[in-house]
Write an enzyme that holds these catalytic residues in place. Structure first.
Site, PDB file in Angstrom:
ATOM      1  N   GLU A  31       0.875  -1.161   0.000  1.00 21.05           N
ATOM      2  CA  GLU A  31       0.000   0.000   0.000  1.00 21.05           C
ATOM      3  C   GLU A  31       0.916   1.215   0.000  1.00 21.05           C
ATOM      4  OE1 GLU A  31      -2.775   0.108   3.264  1.00 21.05           O
ATOM      5  OE2 GLU A  31      -3.487   2.083   2.671  1.00 21.05           O
ATOM      6  N   ARG A 256       4.547 -13.347   9.369  1.00 19.78           N
ATOM      7  CA  ARG A 256       5.305 -12.108   9.201  1.00 19.78           C
ATOM      8  C   ARG A 256       6.718 -12.271   9.729  1.00 19.78           C
ATOM      9  NH1 ARG A 256       3.248  -6.639   9.128  1.00 19.78           N
ATOM     10  NH2 ARG A 256       1.240  -6.865   8.171  1.00 19.78           N
ATOM     11  N   LYS A 266       4.568   0.522   9.543  1.00 23.04           N
ATOM     12  CA  LYS A 266       4.682   1.804   8.855  1.00 23.04           C
ATOM     13  C   LYS A 266       4.135   2.951   9.692  1.00 23.04           C
ATOM     14  CE  LYS A 266       3.114   0.058   4.928  1.00 23.04           C
ATOM     15  NZ  LYS A 266       2.474  -0.075   3.630  1.00 23.04           N
TER      16      LYS A 266
HETATM   17  P1  ATP Z   1       2.616  -2.265   8.010  1.00 24.25           P
HETATM   18  O1  ATP Z   1       1.914  -2.939   9.140  1.00 24.25           O
HETATM   19  O2  ATP Z   1       4.064  -2.097   8.233  1.00 24.25           O
HETATM   20  O3  ATP Z   1       1.957  -1.003   7.582  1.00 24.25           O
HETATM   21  P2  ATP Z   1       1.307  -3.572   5.897  1.00 24.25           P
HETATM   22  O4  ATP Z   1       1.025  -5.008   5.896  1.00 24.25           O
HETATM   23  O5  ATP Z   1       0.162  -2.683   6.143  1.00 24.25           O
HETATM   24  O6  ATP Z   1       2.536  -3.299   6.832  1.00 24.25           O
HETATM   25  P3  ATP Z   1       1.516  -3.364   3.083  1.00 24.25           P
HETATM   26  O7  ATP Z   1       2.051  -2.263   2.263  1.00 24.25           O
HETATM   27  O8  ATP Z   1       0.077  -3.647   3.029  1.00 24.25           O
HETATM   28  O9  ATP Z   1       1.958  -3.086   4.571  1.00 24.25           O
HETATM   29  O10 ATP Z   1       2.354  -4.682   2.828  1.00 24.25           O
HETATM   30  C1  ATP Z   1       2.585  -5.245   1.564  1.00 24.25           C
HETATM   31  C2  ATP Z   1       2.792  -6.712   1.739  1.00 24.25           C
HETATM   32  O11 ATP Z   1       3.893  -6.952   2.593  1.00 24.25           O
HETATM   33  C3  ATP Z   1       1.579  -7.346   2.386  1.00 24.25           C
HETATM   34  O12 ATP Z   1       1.275  -8.534   1.703  1.00 24.25           O
HETATM   35  C4  ATP Z   1       2.021  -7.607   3.788  1.00 24.25           C
HETATM   36  O13 ATP Z   1       1.385  -8.743   4.301  1.00 24.25           O
HETATM   37  C5  ATP Z   1       3.519  -7.835   3.618  1.00 24.25           C
HETATM   38  N1  ATP Z   1       4.228  -7.536   4.859  1.00 24.25           N
HETATM   39  C6  ATP Z   1       4.174  -6.413   5.600  1.00 24.25           C
HETATM   40  N2  ATP Z   1       4.926  -6.527   6.706  1.00 24.25           N
HETATM   41  C7  ATP Z   1       5.481  -7.764   6.676  1.00 24.25           C
HETATM   42  C8  ATP Z   1       6.354  -8.492   7.543  1.00 24.25           C
HETATM   43  N3  ATP Z   1       6.809  -7.968   8.672  1.00 24.25           N
HETATM   44  N4  ATP Z   1       6.724  -9.742   7.171  1.00 24.25           N
HETATM   45  C9  ATP Z   1       6.276 -10.276   6.028  1.00 24.25           C
HETATM   46  N5  ATP Z   1       5.454  -9.653   5.170  1.00 24.25           N
HETATM   47  C10 ATP Z   1       5.051  -8.408   5.482  1.00 24.25           C
HETATM   48 MG    MG Z   2      -1.578  -3.616   4.562  1.00 23.15          MG
END
Ligand code: ATP
Ligand code: MG
Length: 541
Positions: A31, A256, A266
């Site tokens: 995102e 994760r 983030k």
């Molecule tokens: P954050 O909680 O840091 O904002 P998010 O999941 O909202 O992370 P996205 O931009 O939606 O951030 O993430 C893109 C992809 O990366 C998603 O499929 C998410 O599941 C994966 N992802 C995010 N953080 C991790 C992590 N710590 N380990 C593995 N995959 C991750």
């Molecule tokens: Mg997300």
């Protein structure tokens, strides 16, 4: 086909064997609401890596269904970071590319009686959702006719209603044991300008509804995501089945990546940037890919770490020291050696005149790395901590009357310590032994300690930066984020460096002997040595 390396590959092998899919297609779905972090590197490793393993392709899919938080700045940063890690996407796709089709599918659901416009407020919807043990309460608007729903939905799109006044909900089952299936909201009204579609829309699809459609339209065969989406999979499947997708993409969840001493969300990273606790998204202490790159961590080390950490279904936390060990292994093999003194103490060799070149090993772990010349002289700097007036037993560095070797040069004996009026040592005077030259030592003198040094006449002034982890360790786990944060985590020293370091290209990684791995940079024209990783695990220091 090579053997499956993890459970995701086992599932894919089953799907291939059953003839459900032929070519494998995945997507990496950030995102654009912040910078990528090391957790995303894991997701990329899984998505790009799986596609690569099966000779398939992976798209870069921007999940931009949340207009209020998304920015083009983040899109650009995300692209840059993926390329830096060395991944190549097939197509760059945005959820917003599909907004028209996603809308058409919603009308289809309405016509088939599978979605309805609901007038309950977001709070009322929440309050009637039920709990894990109690079913929810059906909305009084649930049985509107398709004609009425279609009219209202179109009015929603036309901007007739305010945010939150109405929404579109899937008509599934308010008594489902899975809360996500209790008539979830699939469209909401949001009068916000989108970073790509501008003001074209004032209704936006919800992630759980849009994602399976976007996967399908891209031809994704396996939608790999993190565990928090496991409970959403029934809704993912409901959308695919209800809309008749064939072949329907398969969602598979994995754990994760969590690292001790790092903030990985983030939301928190953004807070650090906005509150000025760090210098920016690319601050070398940040776990963002931009920060890690700026820190001097090789992209290959990050990928290697993700591979070694493995792909699992069970949630776990990885020690930051493990990540650092992987980085250290990489740098140990690749980084040339050099000398810099962090807290300099002047050393004068009373019986030495002139200067000469000595041979310095560039990297003893790298075959054929060879040597380079370092200028030795009468006046040098050594680390202040390499001399002691009051040494503990078995002290192998310099003490009055004691011997030590100056790396790649000669053995010296310390004869005198010069002090200022406050009793602080400002200089030590030594005698050197001409027959003790490294490589041709016939002196017979035993010197256990080997000290690094720089030549006081030729050395360059440098700023040396060291970093602590941004987050206090596991002892503080469970405490509020703001209490775990280490604000004073950047330490700046003025150091003396070999002139060689001042001549090197910016951004090169070195092992500074006995100090650590550092990257060269320029700070207002001045040489700066910025810590990448310590030489040894200093975790329990
Ligand atoms: P954050 O909680 O840091 O904002 P998010 O999941 O909202 O992370 P996205 O931009 O939606 O951030 O993430 C893109 C992809 O990366 C998603 O499929 C998410 O599941 C994966 N992802 C995010 N953080 C991790 C992590 N710590 N380990 C593995 N995959 C991750
Ligand atoms: Mg997300």
């Amino acid at each position: 086909m090579a053997e499956a390396e993890n459970f995701i590959q086992q599932f894919i092998d089953e799907d291939l064997a059953a003839g459900k899919v032929s070519a494998i297609k995945t997507r990496f779905p950030p995102e654009p609401n912040g910078y990528l972090h090391i957790g995303h590197a894991k997701s990329m490793f899984v998505n790009f890596g799986t596609a690569e393993k099966y000779g398939g392709t992976c798209n870069l899919f921007f999940d931009d269904t949340n207009p209020s938080k998304e920015k083009t700045e983040y899109v650009d940063a995300i692209r840059r970071d993926i390329l830096w890690l060395g991944y190549r996407w097939e197509k760059e796709v945005y959820a917003s590319d599909f907004f028209d089709v996603i809308y058409e599918y919603a009308e289809k659901l309405i016509r088939e009686g599978k979605a309805f416009v609901c007038d309950l407020s977001p709070e009322e919807i929440k309050a009637t959702r039920g709990t894990l043990t109690e079913p929810g309460v059906e909305s009084p608007y649930r049985n509107r006719t398709p004609e009425e729903n279609l009219r209202l939905f179109r009015e929603m799109r036309e901007g007739k209603y305010a945010d939150g006044e109405k929404c579109l909900r899937a008509k599934i089952d308010m008594a489902s044991p899975n809360v996500n299936l209790r008539d979830p909201v699939i469209y909401r009204i949001l009068h916000a300008t989108h970073h790509r579609t501008g003001d074209k829309w004032c209704i936006y699809p919800m992630y759980d509804y849009a994602h399976p459609i976007c996967d399908y339209l891209q031809g994704v065969t396996h939608s790999l995501c993190t565990l928090e989406f496991e409970d959403h999979r029934p809704l993912y499947d409901w959308v695919g089945i209800t809309l008749g997708f064939s072949p329907k993409p398969r969602q598979i969840e994995f754990a994760r990546l969590n690292l001790t001493n790092l903030v990985m969300s983030k939301r928190y990273l953004k807070k650090l940037v906005e509150e000025g606790s760090v210098h920016g998204w690319d601050d070398p202490r940040m776990p963002t890919l931009a920060g890690l790159r700026n820190r001097g961590i090789p992209a290959e080390a990050i990928k290697d770490f993700c591979a070694r950490a493995g792909v699992a279904k069970a949630q776990s936390e990885c020690e930051i020291s493990y990540f650092e060990a992987v980085v250290r292994d990489f740098l140990n093999a690749s980084a040339p050696r050099a000398m810099a003194v962090v807290d300099p103490l002047k050393l004068t060799i009373v019986n030495y005149e002139g200067s000469e070149d000595v041979d310095f090993e560039i990297n003893q772990t790298k075959e054929g790395a060879g040597t380079r010349k370092v200028r030795f002289g009468k006046t040098l700097y050594i680390e202040r901590s390499d001399f002691s007036l009051d040494p503990p037993p078995k002290y192998h560095r310099l003490k009055l009357g004691g011997y030590a070797r100056l790396k790649n040069a000669y053995i010296v004996r310390c004869d005198e310590a010069v002090k200022d009026e406050n009793g602080n040592v400002t200089e030590i005077k030594c005698t050197y032994f001409p027959e003790s030259r490294s490589g041709s030592d016939t002196s017979g003198i035993k010197a256990k300690g080997v000290l690094h040094w720089v030549n006081a006449e030729t050395c360059a002034d440098a700023v040396l930066k060291q970093y602590d982890h941004l987050l206090r360790d596991a002892d503080y786990a469970g405490q509020d984020f703001s209490e775990r944060i280490v604000l004073d985590s950047e330490h700046i020293f003025s150091a003396k460096a070999e002139p060689y370091l001042a001549e090197c290209a910016e951004g090169e990684a070195f092992q500074l002997l006995r100090t650590g791995y550092y990257k060269t940079c320029r700070d207002g024209g001045k040489l700066c040595l910025s810590e990448i990783v310590s030489l040894k695990d200093n975790f329990n220091k």
